[in-house]
Design an enzyme around this catalytic site. Structure first.
Site, PDB file in Angstrom:
ATOM      1  N   SER A   5       0.830  -1.198   0.000  1.00  0.00           N
ATOM      2  CA  SER A   5       0.000   0.000   0.000  1.00  0.00           C
ATOM      3  C   SER A   5       0.863   1.246   0.000  1.00  0.00           C
ATOM      4  O   SER A   5       1.932   1.281   0.621  1.00  0.00           O
ATOM      5  CB  SER A   5      -0.902  -0.041   1.242  1.00  0.00           C
ATOM      6  OG  SER A   5      -0.945   1.224   1.860  1.00  0.00           O
ATOM      7  N   LYS A   6       0.363   2.264  -0.691  1.00  0.00           N
ATOM      8  CA  LYS A   6       1.166   3.494  -0.796  1.00  0.00           C
ATOM      9  C   LYS A   6       1.295   4.178   0.564  1.00  0.00           C
ATOM     10  O   LYS A   6       2.119   5.065   0.736  1.00  0.00           O
ATOM     11  CB  LYS A   6       0.571   4.438  -1.838  1.00  0.00           C
ATOM     12  CG  LYS A   6      -0.684   5.152  -1.406  1.00  0.00           C
ATOM     13  CD  LYS A   6      -1.034   6.269  -2.382  1.00  0.00           C
ATOM     14  CE  LYS A   6      -2.280   6.972  -1.871  1.00  0.00           C
ATOM     15  NZ  LYS A   6      -2.874   7.885  -2.809  1.00  0.00           N
ATOM     16  N   ARG A   7       0.482   3.770   1.522  1.00  0.00           N
ATOM     17  CA  ARG A   7       0.590   4.343   2.860  1.00  0.00           C
ATOM     18  C   ARG A   7       1.878   3.901   3.549  1.00  0.00           C
ATOM     19  O   ARG A   7       2.332   4.523   4.497  1.00  0.00           O
ATOM     20  CB  ARG A   7      -0.625   3.978   3.710  1.00  0.00           C
ATOM     21  CG  ARG A   7      -1.854   4.794   3.365  1.00  0.00           C
ATOM     22  CD  ARG A   7      -2.977   4.534   4.344  1.00  0.00           C
ATOM     23  NE  ARG A   7      -3.421   3.145   4.280  1.00  0.00           N
ATOM     24  CZ  ARG A   7      -4.251   2.684   3.358  1.00  0.00           C
ATOM     25  NH1 ARG A   7      -4.729   3.488   2.445  1.00  0.00           N
ATOM     26  NH2 ARG A   7      -4.621   1.435   3.347  1.00  0.00           N
TER      27      ARG A   7
END
Ligand code: GLU
Length: 503
Positions: free
Chosen positions: A252-254
């Site tokens: 995830s880009k998080r």
């Protein structure tokens, strides 16, 4: 039968490594079986889709060397290949289902839906919608329509029984219908949902195999049911193992670098990147880890696709990339490749004005500009020390800057300037004395140097995002509980509620 496969990315964000991963397996499948590979743009989410994100999908895939036979940019016999240009087609098919009594108009208001969700959550129901408009009389429907009430169109999902389908990778899968909501097929603005558009297009475009990521498996029963109510033969479904982060959760880009551009800008070779991505989902029969795309196309056997998720391990990518540099770039071509990457006139001409007045001699140049050409900044504790600001607060500042940049959708220097001022104000800290040193540390790995905001422009969105994430981690990161509380506070525009958590 001619094999026809597709990827169907939604242009709602930066080009994701998962898109390249799925594109590769679809491409390999198509080429191995002498079929066609199609690119379809699924832009039915009108609020989140952007033409520039679509453009970036083409750009990013072009960098990897992946090509397709049909698509919005190259045309083909089954177009248009962009869903926003096919609305009338979906409406026609939705009307067919209404006429056949297989779908119905649902007049639930957002407030009603909210209440249903809350009750569902309390009673532990798997359904978010209680099917209350499923059996309205024709008169009542006509009356509501005459009053101008807006409605969605929902699919009548069977109330009992199981949806059973065969996944070519995972085997037989069964879902109880009673756990599946009556799916919205058409939204109140007349646009289709993902489920309707996806199935109608896969059917009309003659897709024979749907090869997609595991995260879509819970949508598949809804799709299988749609094929059934339309009376169409479903394609073969193959759900690929997900790319996982080091924490074992979906990439995830998080938390991870997920934009394809990050890998391009960090100096990876596209051939190595492609090799690495295929290795995430496949093992060659002789166990080889370094191979060309043509080699995997030739020997490809769907049975060798992995069943469980694969960890996206950058150390492995680094190793593969090094093998490619050694084996595929002769010494006398290396400088050409480095120049093409970053040491080119375009890039240097943007950099010179920033460095011009800051060098006592040319020997200072690399010292000033090193952060633009290296991937591992020398982060160290003293670099991030700001009197009176705790590490947790520092991590929170980086996190909220990321949110603010995402919200403004301006990741350039001007966006960073505005975002950093806003966040300083939100936290009640001095912009110049607290936030700027933290940004210098994060972006350049030093306390001062080239002008910061211009440097942000040069470094580019994807590397800036990753450095903010890395700086957050370097300062101890934030637990998911803290992230949730911080998000709420950020959205309310006041840090008061989380102040005691950040000391
Ligand atoms: N639009 C979906 C996506 O963004 C497509 C999923 C599928 O392949 O059916 O990935």
């Amino acid at each position: 039968m001619t094999v026809r496969v597709r990827i169907a990315p939604s242009p709602t964000g930066d080009p994701h490594v998962g898109t390249a991963y799925m594109a590769l397996f679809n491409l390999i499948f198509a080429r191995h079986f002498g079929g066609k590979f199609i690119l379809r743009i699924e832009d039915t989410d009108r609020t989140r889709s952007r033409p520039e994100y679509e453009e970036n999908i083409y750009k990013a895939l072009a960098w990897t060397g992946i090509t397709w036979d049909e698509g919005p940019d190259v045309g083909g016999p089954y177009g248009p290949y962009r869903q926003s240009e096919r609305t009338a087609i979906y409406q026609k098919y939705c009307q067919e289902l209404l006429d056949a009594g297989k779908a119905y108009k649902c007049f639930a208001t957002p407030q009603e839906l909210q209440e249903m969700r809350e009750i569902g959550a309390k009673t532990g129901s798997k359904l978010g919608y209680d099917r209350r408009y499923r059996n309205l009389s024709a008169e009542e429907i006509a009356e509501r329509e005459a009053r101008g009430e807006s409605y969605t169109i929902r699919l009548k999902v069977p109330l009992s029984g199981d949806c059973v389908f065969e996944d070519a990778i995972k085997g037989r899968i069964s879902f109880p219908y009673a756990d599946i909501d009556d799916q919205v097929l058409q939204k109140s603005d007349g646009f289709p949902t993902y489920h309707l558009a996806n199935v109608v297009d896969d059917h009309l475009m003659g897709i024979t195999h749907v090869i997609r990521g595991d995260e879509w498996i819970s949508s598949t029963p809804k799709h299988v049911l749609l094929y059934e109510v339309f009376g169409w033969t479903p394609p073969v479904f193959m759900h690929m193992p997900l790319l996982l982060g080091r924490d074992g959760k979906k990439l995830s880009k998080r938390k991870n670098p997920t934009s394809i551009f990050y890998y391009r800008d960090s100096g990876y070779l596209p051939e190595a990147f492609v090799n690495f991505l295929t290795l995430m989902g496949y093992s060659m029969s002789d166990g080889r880890e370094i191979y060309t795309l043509d080699e995997i196309i030739k020997e490809f056997d769907p049975k060798r696709i992995g069943v469980s998720g694969a960890v996206f391990d950058i150390t492995k990518l680094d190793w593969i990339n090094q093998q490619y540099v050694i084996q595929h770039i002769p010494q006398d071509k290396l400088w050409e490749r480095l120049k093409a990457w970053s040491f080119n006139n375009d890039f240097m001409n943007r950099l010179m004005p920033l460095a011009h007045s800051r060098m006592k001699n040319f020997g200072d140049f690399m010292e000033l500009a090193d952060f633009l050409f290296i991937n591992h900044l020398p982060y160290a504790e003293p670099l991030f020390e700001v009197p009176g600001v705790t590490k947790t607060k520092i991590a929170a500042i980086y996190q909220t800057i990321i949110w603010e940049l995402d919200r403004s959708e301006n990741w350039g220097g001007s966006g960073m300037n505005e975002a950093s001022r806003k966040i300083a104000e939100l936290f009640g800290v001095n912009h110049k004395k607290v936030v700027m040193p933290l940004l210098f540390a994060c972006i350049m790995g030093k306390r001062h140097g080239l002008p910061l905001f211009d440097s942000v422009d040069l470094l580019g969105k994807d590397r800036v995002r990753v450095r903010l994430l890395q700086s957050m981690e370097f300062n101890g990161g934030l637990s998911s509980k803290k992230v949730d509380a911080l998000k709420k506070a950020y959205e309310n525009g006041s840090m008061a509620a989380v102040e005691h958590d950040l000391v």
